[in-house]
Write a protein that holds these residues in place. Structure first.
Motif, PDB file in Angstrom:
ATOM      1  N   VAL A 102       0.946  -1.302   0.017  1.00 51.23           N
ATOM      2  CA  VAL A 102       0.194  -0.010   0.021  1.00 51.23           C
ATOM      3  C   VAL A 102       1.056   1.197   0.170  1.00 51.23           C
ATOM      4  O   VAL A 102       1.697   1.225   0.638  1.00 51.23           O
ATOM      5  CB  VAL A 102      -0.924   0.140   1.325  1.00 51.23           C
ATOM      6  N   ASN A 103       0.455   2.122  -0.716  1.00 52.10           N
ATOM      7  CA  ASN A 103       1.263   3.430  -0.769  1.00 52.10           C
ATOM      8  C   ASN A 103       0.088   4.569  -0.824  1.00 52.10           C
ATOM      9  O   ASN A 103      -0.574   4.784  -1.957  1.00 52.10           O
ATOM     10  CB  ASN A 103       2.080   3.817  -1.667  1.00 52.10           C
ATOM     11  N   ALA A 104      -0.002   5.270   0.187  1.00 54.46           N
ATOM     12  CA  ALA A 104      -1.290   6.392   0.425  1.00 54.46           C
ATOM     13  C   ALA A 104      -0.561   7.813   0.482  1.00 54.46           C
ATOM     14  O   ALA A 104       0.402   8.040   1.005  1.00 54.46           O
ATOM     15  CB  ALA A 104      -2.293   5.914   1.343  1.00 54.46           C
ATOM     16  N   SER A 105      -1.447   8.560  -0.400  1.00 52.46           N
ATOM     17  CA  SER A 105      -0.878  10.109  -0.184  1.00 52.46           C
ATOM     18  C   SER A 105      -1.973  10.811  -0.177  1.00 52.46           C
ATOM     19  O   SER A 105      -3.334  10.640  -0.574  1.00 52.46           O
ATOM     20  CB  SER A 105      -0.003  10.507  -1.373  1.00 52.46           C
ATOM     21  N   TYR A 106      -1.964  12.007   0.535  1.00 49.96           N
ATOM     22  CA  TYR A 106      -3.124  13.027   0.590  1.00 49.96           C
ATOM     23  C   TYR A 106      -2.818  14.370  -0.108  1.00 49.96           C
ATOM     24  O   TYR A 106      -1.552  14.863   0.101  1.00 49.96           O
ATOM     25  CB  TYR A 106      -3.306  13.226   2.345  1.00 49.96           C
ATOM     26  N   SER A 107      -3.580  15.029  -0.567  1.00 46.97           N
ATOM     27  CA  SER A 107      -3.288  16.370  -1.212  1.00 46.97           C
ATOM     28  C   SER A 107      -4.117  17.434  -0.535  1.00 46.97           C
ATOM     29  O   SER A 107      -5.505  17.404  -0.654  1.00 46.97           O
ATOM     30  CB  SER A 107      -3.908  16.273  -2.744  1.00 46.97           C
ATOM     31  N   ALA A 108      -3.633  18.307   0.031  1.00 45.04           N
ATOM     32  CA  ALA A 108      -4.239  19.375   0.905  1.00 45.04           C
ATOM     33  C   ALA A 108      -4.892  20.518  -0.108  1.00 45.04           C
ATOM     34  O   ALA A 108      -5.927  20.968   0.273  1.00 45.04           O
ATOM     35  CB  ALA A 108      -3.404  20.006   1.623  1.00 45.04           C
ATOM     36  N   GLN A 109      -4.658  20.479  -1.245  1.00 43.84           N
ATOM     37  CA  GLN A 109      -4.950  21.351  -2.388  1.00 43.84           C
ATOM     38  C   GLN A 109      -6.408  21.123  -2.635  1.00 43.84           C
ATOM     39  O   GLN A 109      -7.136  21.998  -2.727  1.00 43.84           O
ATOM     40  CB  GLN A 109      -4.197  21.043  -3.668  1.00 43.84           C
ATOM     41  N   ASP A 110      -6.874  19.863  -2.625  1.00 41.82           N
ATOM     42  CA  ASP A 110      -8.296  19.600  -2.960  1.00 41.82           C
ATOM     43  C   ASP A 110      -8.819  18.549  -2.227  1.00 41.82           C
ATOM     44  O   ASP A 110      -9.991  18.187  -2.379  1.00 41.82           O
ATOM     45  CB  ASP A 110      -8.511  18.978  -4.532  1.00 41.82           C
ATOM     46  N   LYS A 163     -13.300  11.916  -3.940  1.00 44.27           N
ATOM     47  CA  LYS A 163     -12.260  12.477  -2.986  1.00 44.27           C
ATOM     48  C   LYS A 163     -11.139  11.339  -2.969  1.00 44.27           C
ATOM     49  O   LYS A 163     -10.105  11.361  -2.098  1.00 44.27           O
ATOM     50  CB  LYS A 163     -12.601  12.876  -1.712  1.00 44.27           C
ATOM     51  N   LEU A 164     -11.400  10.080  -3.530  1.00 43.59           N
ATOM     52  CA  LEU A 164     -10.301   9.043  -3.226  1.00 43.59           C
ATOM     53  C   LEU A 164     -10.394   8.311  -4.525  1.00 43.59           C
ATOM     54  O   LEU A 164     -10.968   7.813  -5.160  1.00 43.59           O
ATOM     55  CB  LEU A 164     -11.218   7.824  -2.187  1.00 43.59           C
ATOM     56  N   ARG A 165      -8.961   8.302  -5.154  1.00 42.05           N
ATOM     57  CA  ARG A 165      -8.555   7.504  -6.385  1.00 42.05           C
ATOM     58  C   ARG A 165      -7.733   6.427  -5.787  1.00 42.05           C
ATOM     59  O   ARG A 165      -6.565   6.648  -5.106  1.00 42.05           O
ATOM     60  CB  ARG A 165      -7.770   8.704  -7.180  1.00 42.05           C
ATOM     61  N   VAL A 166      -8.053   5.365  -6.332  1.00 37.33           N
ATOM     62  CA  VAL A 166      -7.569   4.117  -6.211  1.00 37.33           C
ATOM     63  C   VAL A 166      -6.906   3.489  -7.398  1.00 37.33           C
ATOM     64  O   VAL A 166      -7.477   3.397  -8.168  1.00 37.33           O
ATOM     65  CB  VAL A 166      -8.510   2.961  -5.408  1.00 37.33           C
ATOM     66  N   ILE A 167      -5.538   3.300  -7.197  1.00 38.39           N
ATOM     67  CA  ILE A 167      -4.548   2.801  -8.497  1.00 38.39           C
ATOM     68  C   ILE A 167      -4.076   1.367  -8.197  1.00 38.39           C
ATOM     69  O   ILE A 167      -3.368   1.521  -7.136  1.00 38.39           O
ATOM     70  CB  ILE A 167      -3.707   3.973  -8.969  1.00 38.39           C
ATOM     71  N   ALA A 214      -3.662   7.819   7.726  1.00 34.21           N
ATOM     72  CA  ALA A 214      -2.515   8.540   8.437  1.00 34.21           C
ATOM     73  C   ALA A 214      -1.770   9.470   7.445  1.00 34.21           C
ATOM     74  O   ALA A 214      -1.124  10.518   7.809  1.00 34.21           O
ATOM     75  CB  ALA A 214      -1.567   7.079   8.621  1.00 34.21           C
ATOM     76  N   SER A 215      -2.176   9.456   5.947  1.00 35.22           N
ATOM     77  CA  SER A 215      -1.284   9.979   4.992  1.00 35.22           C
ATOM     78  C   SER A 215      -2.013  11.795   5.359  1.00 35.22           C
ATOM     79  O   SER A 215      -1.173  12.365   5.087  1.00 35.22           O
ATOM     80  CB  SER A 215      -1.390   9.814   3.782  1.00 35.22           C
ATOM     81  N   ARG A 247       2.135  13.781   4.393  1.00 36.82           N
ATOM     82  CA  ARG A 247       3.261  12.997   3.612  1.00 36.82           C
ATOM     83  C   ARG A 247       2.497  11.515   3.029  1.00 36.82           C
ATOM     84  O   ARG A 247       1.608  10.971   3.869  1.00 36.82           O
ATOM     85  CB  ARG A 247       4.335  13.043   4.294  1.00 36.82           C
ATOM     86  N   PRO A 248       3.272  11.121   2.110  1.00 38.15           N
ATOM     87  CA  PRO A 248       2.774   9.776   1.580  1.00 38.15           C
ATOM     88  C   PRO A 248       3.450   8.619   2.691  1.00 38.15           C
ATOM     89  O   PRO A 248       4.490   8.950   3.149  1.00 38.15           O
ATOM     90  CB  PRO A 248       3.218   9.580   0.181  1.00 38.15           C
TER      91      PRO A 248
END
Length: 466
Positions: free
Chosen positions: A209-217, A247-251, A275-276, A281-282
């Motif tokens: 798993v590798n998760a990241s969060y974007s504060a921009q949107d 709001k959640l993109r899963v790749i 947690a991201s 941070r990712p």
């Protein structure tokens, strides 16, 4: 209208995807490294059943490279939902199944060896591992129940306090009255006690798993070794994190094996996504091989009493099945459907059995959750049916191929007594061709020759329908 292009049917088709894998150019989840990448380790319970009195992370948080440490209490404080089971089953009395909460990180109790009790995030895997060793968990070890056959017996420890008898559901399928009546007039009944043992998936690529969060949107991106990213997104967004799916993109990049074990929503996926945002941070986690054995959903684990009623000529009259299915400590994503809808509906096999009744009792134990793996219920059904048929042939001194011929479905469409309709089939021709290819007529000579050389040779039969 142009005729369909059928030139590829039966032809050898050259594979297109192999070159990049053979030259090391595949891209799996663990290959993905994002800017400001961090790494996660889960501290897991060494106990099958234990109350968590306290978790002291003071020393661990001061360990070099540590960015954050989260526990079940942290997630509970933010009302993060538990993992859902995606299939509702009702018991024979009409009541919905018992589905106790499945916390993303164990909060008050650990319910199986490997249950995650803390999440450590650091700037390297080594730093995260070093910090995890400094976490002090005060466990109150409790009696555990692990035996599928006796999980619901009186006096067994309760895996969940709200389910004191450890039963998720008692489910029935088929016509019980007609089945019992057929058994009452049977000339012969074959009965078997069958254990379909628990198994552990072991994909070449462990879960990652590798998760990241974007504060921009205010959105999340999750790279995950998953066989169905759409289901992953739906369940996590709607049922756990209360997010719009937009709001959640899963790749899902390249996935190195799964066979069902990577189709579920796992706790690690949710924990890292949540947690991201907390650390901005990712966060990446890749399961180690031994860790996968206690965190990936297991398969099978059925204890079954199976009965087949026949007339004096070996014609099937009815089948009666009682299965205890181990769910493990929690209901995984599709766990409830595997020993019910995906199992009992295949108990007819390819035989014209007039009446079938199946009862399934799903039980909780202090073991890793069980879900779909390599056939998801259908191999379990085939095993039960074919063991019954083979044993019946021996008991009635019938040729194992002949007893199958006598009972094959011959007229189509055919509605089975367990709710499926077969539109076509020619089972007798397939069996005849199989006997020819296997040179069954010459088997006895081959067996005798093998015994002269000190080796035993056997012959078995199994018919299967998907």
């Amino acid at each position: 209208m142009n005729a369909p292009d059928t030139h590829l049917i039966g032809a050898s088709v050259e594979r297109k995807e192999d070159y990049r894998f053979l030259t090391g150019n595949g891209q799996y989840t663990d290959d993905i490294v994002l800017p400001q990448q961090t790494y996660a380790i889960f501290l897991r319970s060494p106990h099958a059943h234990a109350r968590i009195n306290s978790i002291d992370t003071t020393a661990a948080k001061q360990s070099p490279g540590v960015i954050a440490i989260f526990t079940g209490a942290d997630m509970a404080a933010e009302n993060v939902g538990g993992l859902p089971c995606g299939w509702l089953i009702h018991s024979t009395d009409g009541k919905p199944m018992n589905e106790p909460p499945h916390p993303v990180i164990a909060h008050t109790k650990a319910r199986h060896v490997g249950d995650q009790v803390a999440l450590v995030i650091a700037d390297s895997i080594k730093a995260a591992k070093d910090a995890a060793e400094l976490i002090e968990v005060d466990y109150d070890v409790l009696p555990a129940v692990v035996d599928t056959a006796h999980a619901a017996d009186p006096g067994q420890p309760a895996v969940h306090d709200e389910v004191p008898d450890n039963v998720s559901y008692n489910w029935g399928h088929g016509d019980k009255a007609a089945t019992d009546a057929a058994f009452a007039r049977a000339a012969h009944v074959t009965a078997l006690d069958i254990v379909n043992n628990r198994l552990i998936p072991n994909a070449i690529e462990p879960r990652a798993v590798n998760a990241s969060y974007s504060a921009q949107d205010d959105s999340y991106t999750l790279y995950v070794a998953n066989q169905n990213p759409h289901v992953e997104r739906l369940l996590m967004a709607a049922f756990v994190l209360s997010l719009p799916e937009s709001k959640l993109r899963v790749i899902a990049p390249d996935v190195g094996g799964g066979f069902g074990s990577k189709i579920f929503l796992y706790a690690e996926d949710v924990a890292l996504t949540w947690a991201s945002k907390k650390i901005r941070r990712p966060v990446k986690w890749t399961a180690e091989r031994s860790e996968a054995f206690v965190s990936d959903a297991h398969g099978r684990d059925h204890v079954t009493k199976a009965e087949l009623a026949m007339d004096a000529d070996g014609k099937f009259l009815a089948m009666r099945i009682h299965t205890i299915a181990n769910m493990g400590a929690y209901l995984s994503t599709f766990a409830s459907s595997v020993p019910t809808i995906l199992y009992a509906t295949l108990l007819a096999g390819q035989y014209a059995t007039p009446a079938i009744y199946a009862e399934v009792k799903a039980v909780f134990t202090n073991t890793v959750p069980v879900d779909a793996y390599r056939g998801a219920g259908r191999p379990e059904a085939t095993y039960v049916v074919e063991r019954l048929v083979e044993t019946a042939a021996r008991e009635m001194k019938l040729d194992p191929a002949e007893i199958r011929r006598r009972n094959f479905i011959r007229e189509f469409p055919y509605a089975t007594p367990v709710g499926l309709t077969y539109d076509t089939g020619d089972y007798e021709t397939i069996l005849a061709r199989s006997l020819e290819l296997a040179d069954v007529k010459g088997f006895e000579a081959r067996r005798q020759e093998s015994e002269k050389n000190g080796k035993r040779r056997g012959l078995g039969y199994s018919c299967y329908i998907e």
